[in-house]
Enzyme design. Structure first.
Site, PDB file in Angstrom:
ATOM      1  CG  ASP A 180      25.196  63.021  28.760  1.00 54.86           C
ATOM      2  OD1 ASP A 180      25.310  63.692  29.784  1.00 54.86           O
ATOM      3  OD2 ASP A 180      26.151  62.406  28.253  1.00 54.86           O
ATOM      4  CG  ASP A 185      25.664  50.695  23.623  1.00 52.59           C
ATOM      5  OD1 ASP A 185      25.238  51.837  23.848  1.00 52.59           O
ATOM      6  OD2 ASP A 185      26.527  50.445  22.761  1.00 52.59           O
ATOM      7  CD  GLU A 190      16.586  60.709  23.162  1.00 53.74           C
ATOM      8  OE1 GLU A 190      16.937  59.512  23.224  1.00 53.74           O
ATOM      9  OE2 GLU A 190      17.293  61.567  22.616  1.00 53.74           O
ATOM     10  CG  ASP A 191      18.307  55.996  25.275  1.00 51.90           C
ATOM     11  OD1 ASP A 191      18.236  57.192  24.954  1.00 51.90           O
ATOM     12  OD2 ASP A 191      19.146  55.214  24.790  1.00 51.90           O
ATOM     13  NE  ARG A 202      22.582  48.202  21.984  1.00 47.79           N
ATOM     14  CZ  ARG A 202      22.731  49.515  21.854  1.00 47.79           C
ATOM     15  NH1 ARG A 202      22.086  50.331  22.651  1.00 47.79           N
ATOM     16  NH2 ARG A 202      23.533  50.018  20.951  1.00 47.79           N
ATOM     17  CG  PHE A 256      28.824  55.467  30.657  1.00 44.86           C
ATOM     18  CD1 PHE A 256      28.607  56.388  29.640  1.00 44.86           C
ATOM     19  CD2 PHE A 256      28.697  54.119  30.373  1.00 44.86           C
ATOM     20  CE1 PHE A 256      28.262  55.971  28.355  1.00 44.86           C
ATOM     21  CE2 PHE A 256      28.363  53.689  29.095  1.00 44.86           C
ATOM     22  CZ  PHE A 256      28.142  54.623  28.091  1.00 44.86           C
TER      23      PHE A 256
HETATM   24  P1  5GP Z   1      23.419  63.805  24.638  1.00 44.17           P
HETATM   25  O1  5GP Z   1      23.403  64.217  23.208  1.00 44.17           O
HETATM   26  O2  5GP Z   1      22.218  64.268  25.413  1.00 44.17           O
HETATM   27  O3  5GP Z   1      24.708  64.229  25.303  1.00 44.17           O
HETATM   28  O4  5GP Z   1      23.457  62.213  24.743  1.00 44.17           O
HETATM   29  C1  5GP Z   1      23.196  61.490  23.643  1.00 44.17           C
HETATM   30  C2  5GP Z   1      23.435  60.046  23.768  1.00 44.17           C
HETATM   31  O5  5GP Z   1      24.624  59.712  24.464  1.00 44.17           O
HETATM   32  C3  5GP Z   1      22.359  59.306  24.489  1.00 44.17           C
HETATM   33  O6  5GP Z   1      21.196  59.170  23.712  1.00 44.17           O
HETATM   34  C4  5GP Z   1      23.079  58.005  24.734  1.00 44.17           C
HETATM   35  O7  5GP Z   1      23.081  57.219  23.581  1.00 44.17           O
HETATM   36  C5  5GP Z   1      24.488  58.443  25.004  1.00 44.17           C
HETATM   37  N1  5GP Z   1      24.684  58.507  26.467  1.00 44.17           N
HETATM   38  C6  5GP Z   1      24.768  59.587  27.251  1.00 44.17           C
HETATM   39  N2  5GP Z   1      24.942  59.229  28.532  1.00 44.17           N
HETATM   40  C7  5GP Z   1      24.982  57.877  28.548  1.00 44.17           C
HETATM   41  C8  5GP Z   1      25.153  56.899  29.563  1.00 44.17           C
HETATM   42  O8  5GP Z   1      25.280  57.184  30.778  1.00 44.17           O
HETATM   43  N3  5GP Z   1      25.136  55.602  29.177  1.00 44.17           N
HETATM   44  C9  5GP Z   1      24.969  55.213  27.887  1.00 44.17           C
HETATM   45  N4  5GP Z   1      24.979  53.915  27.628  1.00 44.17           N
HETATM   46  N5  5GP Z   1      24.824  56.103  26.899  1.00 44.17           N
HETATM   47  C10 5GP Z   1      24.813  57.418  27.220  1.00 44.17           C
END
Ligand code: 5GP
Length: 483
Positions: free
Chosen positions: A402, A458, A398-399, A464, A451
């Protein structure tokens, strides 16, 4: 100690008294350097501290050494007496013949033949070194070594009491925590080698720009002799900066033609004498262009628009990715791995991570989209795996995690395909925002509630391609989701 006239114990008494005095810290160190050189009948003595990354030794006090020698450059700790880093006392009999000596020409000009060094140990951790230099070649006795080791111990205790040491200790602690759980933000670049002032405002501006991008730098780290007269140095050249990550020296200049011509002459001479050295003469436009070339900021702009600050430089990401890959390679030895990623945010991390995993592996990707409201978000799979993972060892890459909702959903989906094992590696962990409890096995960095963009992540499809990870200005961000 085997010194017949007891001079070592007399000298040590004096050193202990100085260490315990109320003199300013710098004076204490210089005075100890002087007493140490005198007791050991040495031409000079230097006291050095390791920077936070344990890469460079910086002289903080010295006695009996010329300015020229002191400005010869920061010592690379790993190349220079590596045994010191292991806590050993090290003797060099003939500097001119010993590969461990980093600046043999400078030592020759200073007429240094032998060196004795002892580590400054805080418990078992090396924080610096005390070194003496003799002009006549000398085989150091056990008594000499014991005396210097005792001085080193006294210095280590003195340092512990000082503000400077407290600063260093904070950095060391940060580094140790990071090594243990890999989740702390990395230390600032080369901070212990920061100058108290710069020669020119443009240098300060350049340093600030490098800091913004978290590129490590050293200010005026080394002086190169360019011309000699009667075996004395007649002309020197000290480049303004050294960027260790790029192995590049930089000399800044204004657009004034007379200065450029003179500096170009010096550079040509330097390149003749040291063809191995990578150096560039830059004016402001040039250095913006150089940063752009290495992916730092669009051409002509000082900083990337919308980025408040850089959280992790490319080098820091690279180091952490490598460390994760090494742990994965170790943990999965003997297994064949399937790395699974979710498009598109993970592309940079996946590409770099897999190159450092030394195991046979295959790759697969999924794509997802989000629907529903902010209050009740939901995830659906728009592209499933191309291959079957039943009975295989799967590592979900995973990148960023959150709230954890996406990962939770995807892990449930993968589990339904019955892999032999399923673990998770994420580059970023925004733990403070977690809503669903998902377990993460490998974490690059823990980040605050900001963020972030860059390195694959992105904002509305952009950013990106930045080689670093930066925090986007919240005013630019209304809602933030963008696989
Ligand atoms: P989650 O389901 O854990 O809340 O987050 C899912 C997705 O939200 C991540 O895989 C990512 O694509 C996007 N996301 C959450 N936080 C960030 C952030 O700080 N920057 C970016 N670019 N995407 C985020």
């Amino acid at each position: 100690m085997d010194n017949p006239d007891n001079s070592y114990s007399q000298a040590f008494k004096q050193i202990a008294k100085t260490a315990n005095s109320s003199l300013p810290f710098k004076r204490v160190l210089t005075s100890i350097a002087k007493s140490t050189a005198k007791a050991l009948k040495a031409a000079g003595c230097s006291i050095m501290l390791l920077n936070a990354q344990k890469e460079y030794l910086d002289i903080v006090a010295a006695h009996g050494l010329s300015d020229l020698y002191l400005r010869k450059g920061a010592l690379n700790a790993h190349r220079s007496l590596p045994d010191i880093l292991e806590g050993k006392v090290v003797a060099i009999f003939d500097v001119s013949q010993d590969k461990r000596a980093q600046y043999p020409e400078a030592a020759e000009m200073e007429r240094i033949s032998s060196i004795l060094g002892a580590p400054l140990l805080q418990k078992t951790e090396v924080v610096g070194e005390v070194r003496i230099y003799t002009q006549e070649p000398r085989h150091f006795s056990q008594g000499d070594k014991d005396f210097l080791a005792a001085v080193a111990n006294m210095l280590a205790i003195t340092l512990e009491k000082t503000e400077l040491y407290q600063l260093l200790e904070a950095e060391h602690r940060k580094k140790i925590t990071k090594q243990r759980n890999l989740t702390e933000a990395p230390e600032l670049p080369a901070s212990s080698l920061r100058p108290s002032s710069f020669g020119h405002p443009s240098e300060e501006e350049f340093a600030r720009l490098l800091d913004f991008y978290r590129i490590e730098w050293l200010y005026e780290p080394r002086s190169f002799p360019l011309a000699w007269q009667n075996s004395k140095v007649a002309e020197m050249f000290t480049p303004d900066f050294y960027l260790p990550e790029l192995d590049l020296y930089i000399e800044l200049t204004t657009i004034k033609q007379s200065l450029i011509t003179e500096k170009n002459r010096k550079l040509r001479r330097l390149k003749q004498l040291h063809p191995e050295i990578n150096i560039k003469l830059l004016n402001k436009n040039d250095y913006l262009r150089l940063l752009a070339k290495y992916g730092y900021g669009p051409l002509g702009e000082t900083k990337v628009q919308g980025i408040d600050r850089v959280l992790f430089s490319h080098t820091q990401i690279e180091r952490q990715t490598k460390a994760l890959a090494e742990r994965i390679s170790h943990d999965y030895v003997g297994h064949q791995l399937v790395l699974v990623g979710i498009l598109k945010g993970v592309i940079c991390f996946m590409a770099d991570l897999m190159q450092h995993i030394s195991l046979p592996l295959t790759l697969d990707f999924m794509a997802i989209s989000y629907y529903g409201s902010n209050a009740e978000p939901a995830v659906k799979i728009t592209k499933d795996l191309d291959t079957t993972i039943a009975g295989l060892d799967v590592l979900m890459v995973e990148d960023i995690v959150d709230t954890g909702m996406t990962l939770n959903y995807v892990l449930d989906h993968l589990r339904s395909h019955k892999p032999a094992s399923l673990h998770v590696c994420t580059l970023l962990d925004k733990r403070v925002r977690r809503l669903v409890d998902v377990s993460l096995d490998y974490i690059g960095f823990e980040i605050p509630d900001e963020f972030v963009v860059g390195y694959g992540l992105d904002y509305h499809g952009e950013y990106r391609n930045l080689p670093f990870i930066g925090a986007l200005n919240p005013e630019l961000v209304q809602e933030g989701r963008g696989k």
